[in-house]
Write an enzyme that holds these catalytic residues in place. Structure first.
Site, PDB file in Angstrom:
ATOM      1  N   TYR A 198      55.082  39.439  31.383  1.00  0.00           N
ATOM      2  CA  TYR A 198      53.969  39.457  32.869  1.00  0.00           C
ATOM      3  C   TYR A 198      52.886  38.993  32.225  1.00  0.00           C
ATOM      4  CZ  TYR A 198      51.037  41.615  36.621  1.00  0.00           C
ATOM      5  OH  TYR A 198      50.777  41.805  38.033  1.00  0.00           O
TER       6      TYR A 198
ATOM      7  N   ARG B  53      49.560  40.784  41.044  1.00  0.00           N
ATOM      8  CA  ARG B  53      48.107  39.375  40.836  1.00  0.00           C
ATOM      9  C   ARG B  53      49.031  38.004  42.279  1.00  0.00           C
ATOM     10  NH1 ARG B  53      43.502  38.790  37.062  1.00  0.00           N
ATOM     11  NH2 ARG B  53      43.815  41.501  36.305  1.00  0.00           N
TER      12      ARG B  53
ATOM     13  N   GLY C 215      49.176  37.848  31.247  1.00  0.00           N
ATOM     14  CA  GLY C 215      48.610  37.476  29.931  1.00  0.00           C
ATOM     15  C   GLY C 215      49.613  37.652  28.143  1.00  0.00           C
TER      16      GLY C 215
ATOM     17  N   LYS D 241      45.879  34.182  27.431  1.00  0.00           N
ATOM     18  CA  LYS D 241      44.938  34.497  26.843  1.00  0.00           C
ATOM     19  C   LYS D 241      45.378  34.408  25.482  1.00  0.00           C
ATOM     20  CE  LYS D 241      42.893  36.020  30.098  1.00  0.00           C
ATOM     21  NZ  LYS D 241      42.443  37.012  30.832  1.00  0.00           N
TER      22      LYS D 241
ATOM     23  N   ASP E 165      38.397  32.209  35.012  1.00  0.00           N
ATOM     24  CA  ASP E 165      39.003  33.042  34.302  1.00  0.00           C
ATOM     25  C   ASP E 165      38.784  33.067  32.305  1.00  0.00           C
ATOM     26  OD1 ASP E 165      40.163  35.840  33.389  1.00  0.00           O
ATOM     27  OD2 ASP E 165      42.041  34.443  32.348  1.00  0.00           O
TER      28      ASP E 165
ATOM     29  N   HIS F  90      36.376  34.505  27.841  1.00  0.00           N
ATOM     30  CA  HIS F  90      36.674  34.531  28.470  1.00  0.00           C
ATOM     31  C   HIS F  90      35.510  34.104  30.092  1.00  0.00           C
ATOM     32  CE1 HIS F  90      38.621  38.460  30.533  1.00  0.00           C
ATOM     33  NE2 HIS F  90      38.967  36.972  31.049  1.00  0.00           N
TER      34      HIS F  90
ATOM     35  N   SER G 216      38.000  41.868  32.016  1.00  0.00           N
ATOM     36  CA  SER G 216      38.852  41.897  32.880  1.00  0.00           C
ATOM     37  C   SER G 216      39.035  42.895  34.507  1.00  0.00           C
ATOM     38  CB  SER G 216      40.713  42.197  32.688  1.00  0.00           C
ATOM     39  OG  SER G 216      40.408  41.670  31.720  1.00  0.00           O
TER      40      SER G 216
ATOM     41  N   ARG H  24      48.867  43.302  30.864  1.00  0.00           N
ATOM     42  CA  ARG H  24      48.901  43.217  29.575  1.00  0.00           C
ATOM     43  C   ARG H  24      49.033  44.942  28.970  1.00  0.00           C
ATOM     44  NH1 ARG H  24      44.166  42.286  27.806  1.00  0.00           N
ATOM     45  NH2 ARG H  24      42.931  41.970  29.779  1.00  0.00           N
TER      46      ARG H  24
ATOM     47  N   CYS I 249      36.566  42.656  36.653  1.00  0.00           N
ATOM     48  CA  CYS I 249      35.601  42.712  36.541  1.00  0.00           C
ATOM     49  C   CYS I 249      34.340  42.142  37.917  1.00  0.00           C
ATOM     50  CB  CYS I 249      34.338  42.681  35.604  1.00  0.00           C
ATOM     51  SG  CYS I 249      35.017  44.699  34.538  1.00  0.00           S
TER      52      CYS I 249
HETATM   53  P1  GTP Z   1      40.732  38.991  35.447  1.00  0.00           P
HETATM   54  O1  GTP Z   1      41.276  38.183  36.528  1.00  0.00           O
HETATM   55  O2  GTP Z   1      41.304  40.659  34.975  1.00  0.00           O
HETATM   56  O3  GTP Z   1      39.442  38.343  33.941  1.00  0.00           O
HETATM   57  O4  GTP Z   1      39.414  40.058  36.630  1.00  0.00           O
HETATM   58  P2  GTP Z   1      38.008  39.073  37.219  1.00  0.00           P
HETATM   59  O5  GTP Z   1      37.006  39.576  35.972  1.00  0.00           O
HETATM   60  O6  GTP Z   1      38.390  37.799  37.777  1.00  0.00           O
HETATM   61  O7  GTP Z   1      38.060  40.183  38.156  1.00  0.00           O
HETATM   62  P3  GTP Z   1      38.215  39.788  39.703  1.00  0.00           P
HETATM   63  O8  GTP Z   1      37.496  38.821  40.533  1.00  0.00           O
HETATM   64  O9  GTP Z   1      39.604  39.766  40.519  1.00  0.00           O
HETATM   65  O10 GTP Z   1      37.948  41.690  40.671  1.00  0.00           O
HETATM   66  C1  GTP Z   1      38.371  41.972  40.275  1.00  0.00           C
HETATM   67  C2  GTP Z   1      37.909  43.814  41.421  1.00  0.00           C
HETATM   68  O11 GTP Z   1      36.857  43.806  41.592  1.00  0.00           O
HETATM   69  C3  GTP Z   1      38.334  42.860  42.224  1.00  0.00           C
HETATM   70  O12 GTP Z   1      39.289  44.042  43.530  1.00  0.00           O
HETATM   71  C4  GTP Z   1      37.328  42.803  43.262  1.00  0.00           C
HETATM   72  O13 GTP Z   1      37.319  43.376  45.054  1.00  0.00           O
HETATM   73  C5  GTP Z   1      36.185  43.259  42.920  1.00  0.00           C
HETATM   74  N1  GTP Z   1      35.031  42.929  42.764  1.00  0.00           N
HETATM   75  C6  GTP Z   1      34.524  41.751  42.090  1.00  0.00           C
HETATM   76  N2  GTP Z   1      33.675  41.522  42.677  1.00  0.00           N
HETATM   77  C7  GTP Z   1      32.481  42.480  43.488  1.00  0.00           C
HETATM   78  C8  GTP Z   1      31.350  42.693  43.829  1.00  0.00           C
HETATM   79  O14 GTP Z   1      30.414  42.225  43.729  1.00  0.00           O
HETATM   80  N3  GTP Z   1      31.410  44.027  43.682  1.00  0.00           N
HETATM   81  C9  GTP Z   1      32.046  45.054  43.921  1.00  0.00           C
HETATM   82  N4  GTP Z   1      31.726  46.419  44.390  1.00  0.00           N
HETATM   83  N5  GTP Z   1      33.415  44.442  44.069  1.00  0.00           N
HETATM   84  C10 GTP Z   1      33.532  43.520  43.178  1.00  0.00           C
HETATM   85  C1  SPV Z   2      43.012  38.888  31.928  1.00  0.00           C
HETATM   86  O1  SPV Z   2      43.314  40.992  31.809  1.00  0.00           O
HETATM   87  O2  SPV Z   2      41.507  39.700  31.426  1.00  0.00           O
HETATM   88  C2  SPV Z   2      42.996  38.202  33.123  1.00  0.00           C
HETATM   89  C3  SPV Z   2      45.084  38.684  33.203  1.00  0.00           C
HETATM   90  O3  SPV Z   2      42.806  37.434  33.579  1.00  0.00           O
HETATM   91  S1  SPV Z   2      46.355  38.277  32.416  1.00  0.00           S
HETATM   92  O4  SPV Z   2      45.928  36.836  32.489  1.00  0.00           O
HETATM   93  O5  SPV Z   2      47.519  39.298  32.113  1.00  0.00           O
HETATM   94  O6  SPV Z   2      46.003  38.618  30.708  1.00  0.00           O
HETATM   95 MN    MN Z   3      40.604  37.474  32.551  1.00  0.00          MN
END
Ligand code: GTP
Ligand code: SPV
Ligand code: MN
Length: 643
Positions: free
Chosen positions: A247, A417, A249, A256, A323, A276, A298, A98, A300
């Protein structure tokens, strides 16, 4: 065969006649079947964008197959032989996330969109553009932007078709990759036209900004126009106009742009919430089921938490969404939420059978992998799969270069992704498409906070929970263009996704509390606290169930807690740590270093003063002052149970 010839194969007899342009063929679908509002809007858009033809999508599998074949012929997609109906897509390396700096919201009055920031301060809670400037900017980009290309018309529903909580949009795009992803991420169906009838819909305009003949160099068969990206929203008109990027979002406009930025404005007007947040169900060993939602910035951990594989016996997790959550109080005063999406667009790196087996099982078929690395036997690869992929197999990185383990560069882009249908998730909740939604017992905020912030804390009440949300901060991630390890404010995990003045948004949250309503409890978690050596203090992933368990006990009132200046903390021993593979340091995980928090509280106040100014609800100042006072009168260096 070039793209134009390939498209001609699908030529049919329908056409429309558009002023100043003449006949424009319709290669698929029946224009006459569309609601008249849609027809008028399309005719206007065709005149503006000048596509070669129109393609009215129906979301069917045969449509997807046709587009996939075309994209494979062209080289945009590569089949991943090891999996069923899965494809790799490598984008132009300039179009990988994004673009927050090019994302704007236009409105007649600036302060409906952004707060009054302190003079000389650059606002980070939304970027406003005047309607005049937006029209000027769009006039530089949109006229003729689809010349020589097909304009795909995608009717979609955010939320289950026909649910009272759902909303309808139509996206026009010249990217067939976008069509493929929208098919998974939203509900694309010709039934939308019937449901829509005369009603209004969210108008989503998207172009990659590469009219033919293409004058710029197209990299990886991924047309885009990175220098001129602009992702604009006009909430008053329920419109999204996105140019230059294909790409995530930036281009899947249901996500988003619509489900958060536009929907947050609709939600304010109609008295609900567009957030979110993931939504998950937790069934305890006693068989009681709860639903919680959680907002983390994002990259996290939302997807990971939503599909958690619990490391405590007897618990069952089911996923509703990963999400975005749309939530509304019903007549009985209970908060119900739906997942407006139909698929997952999840971060690939870090995902493996240990961390997130349910995501792995979801994307074994019918999925698209964008900017990951490829193994010589036609599988995917990314950082985090070291133990699950044969170490001798050849790997081609996301840029198409040969790659070996131990190399300095990354195999997959950090924001690579997977796009996959939610229905394939082995733990998808049977009610994930329930038009009523599911009842939410708790709301959890969180972020990547390497120091100072305890594993979990519970707010004193709803208002204080709003403050916890307003103070969410996190290390920057790869989901947007930011770099480095700086800690950024990301209040409510909505910083990049706010559709209106953030101060008004906080007030909207406060106003949701009304007599007779059962307000969910609000918590803040931090899986990412580290020790002196930078090692995570908490194992995370499947062990996060231990924290959820405590949260649910607090919702039920079956466990006490310690009152601290930032909220309630668990008593030592009240989080079940049995069976952890390595011991954890409770005191380090839960300590509240006094000086850290004095600084942090002052910094939060400063943030609100600078960024939200006079629009900040008074309640926030009151609560911050209380917190500051309590920390300053604290005797020791920090709070923990041993103090
Ligand atoms: P968006 O799709 O961008 O909104 O991201 P998201 O909030 O869904 O994050 P996602 O679950 O994809 O995790 C992002 C990164 O954080 C990945 O590389 C995970 O492996 C890492 N991660 C997720 N949960 C944990 C956790 O409990 N501990 C640690 N150390 N890393 C984590
Ligand atoms: C985020 O960045 O929080 C996402 C990926 O879930 S995107 O759809 O590109 O915004
Ligand atoms: Mn997201």
């Amino acid at each position: 065969m070039d793209d134009t010839e390939a498209e001609d194969k699908f030529f049919e007899v329908h056409e429309i006649v558009v002023p100043h342009i003449g006949r424009v063929p319709i290669t698929k679908g029946d224009f006459h079947y569309l609601p008249s509002k849609v027809k008028r809007w399309l005719a206007f858009t065709v005149e503006w964008f000048r596509p070669r033809c129109l393609y009215i999508c129906d979301g069917s599998q045969s449509e997807a197959d046709e587009i996939i074949n075309k994209l494979m012929e062209r080289g945009t997609l590569t089949k991943l032989k090891k999996l069923e109906n899965c494809y790799l897509c490598r984008t132009d390396p300039k179009d990988v996330a994004r673009v927050e700096s090019k994302t704007v919201i236009a409105s007649h009055d600036k302060y409906t969109t952004v707060p009054h920031v302190r003079e000389g301060v650059k606002g980070i809670l939304g970027s406003w553009m005047s309607m005049e400037d937006l029209n000027k900017e769009m006039d530089k980009r949109f006229p003729g932007c689809m010349a020589g290309r097909t304009m795909y018309v995608i009717p979609f529903s955010m939320g289950p078709l026909g649910s009272p909580l759902s909303k309808i949009g139509v996206e026009v795009t010249d990217s067939n990759y976008v069509l493929l992803c929208m098919r998974m991420m939203t509900r694309v169906s010709p039934r939308i036209w019937e449901i829509l009838g005369d009603k209004d819909f969210v108008k989503c305009l998207h172009s990659v900004g590469c009219p033919r003949p293409v004058t710029r160099k197209v990299v990886n068969h991924w047309p885009c126009n990175p220098e001129n990206v602009l992702i604009a929203h006009v909430p008053e008109e329920r419109k999204v106009k996105s140019y230059g990027s294909g790409y995530g979002g930036n281009s899947l406009l249901g996500k988003k742009c619509f489900a958060l930025r536009i929907a947050s404005v609709i939600a304010r007007d109609e008295g609900w919430m567009a957030e979110h947040m993931l939504i998950m169900s937790i069934t305890t060993p006693k068989g009681k089921e709860y639903f919680v939602s959680a907002a983390f910035p994002s990259a996290c951990g939302k997807t990971n938490l939503a599909m958690l594989n619990p490391n405590l016996p007897g618990f069952k997790i089911q996923c509703v969404g990963d999400d975005i959550a749309w939530m509304k109080f019903n007549d009985k005063g209970e908060l119900y939420g739906i997942n407006p999406e139909a698929g997952f667009f999840g971060v690939a790196p870090g995902t493996n059978y240990k961390t997130n087996p349910n995501a792995m099982l979801t994307f074994q078929k019918n999925s698209i992998f964008t900017n990951v690395a490829e193994t010589a036997d036609g599988g995917y690869y990314w950082e985090g799969l070291e133990d699950e992929v044969d170490e001798h197999i050849g790997i081609t990185d996301w840029l198409g270069n040969e790659w070996r383990r131990g190399m300095h560069s990354k195999a997959a882009h950090p924001n690579s992704r997977f796009t996959t249908p939610a229905s394939q998730c082995p733990i998808i909740h049977p009610k994930w498409e329930d038009p009523e939604g599911v009842p939410i017992s708790a709301i959890i905020f969180g972020g990547r906070r390497p120091t100072g912030v305890p594993l979990v804390v519970e707010s004193f009440n709803w208002e204080h929970g709003v403050l916890l949300g307003a103070c969410v901060k996190s290390e920057a991630t790869a989901a947007a263009e930011h770099v480095g390890k700086n800690i950024m404010h990301d209040p409510m995990a909505m910083r990049p996704f706010m559709g209106y003045n953030f101060g008004h948004y906080l007030q909207h949250w406060l106003d949701l509390e009304k007599p007779g309503r059962k307000m969910p409890k609000i918590f803040h978690v931090n899986w990412f606290r580290v020790d002196e050596d930078g090692k995570f203090l908490w194992p995370g992933f499947g062990d996060n169930i231990r924290v959820l368990d405590w949260i649910l006990k607090r919702c039920d009132g079956t466990v006490d807690a310690i009152k601290s200046p930032v909220g309630y903390l668990p008593k030592k021993g009240d989080i079940d740590l049995s069976g952890l593979s390595e011991p954890v340091d409770w005191d380090q995980l839960f300590s509240l270093p006094k000086h850290y928090w004095m600084d942090d509280t002052r910094e939060s106040r400063r943030f609100l003063e600078d960024q939200v100014g006079q629009d900040t609800p008074k309640k926030m100042w009151e609560l911050l002052a209380k917190q500051e006072k309590e920390f300053s009168s604290m005797p020791g260096r920090q709070i923990s149970e041993t103090d």
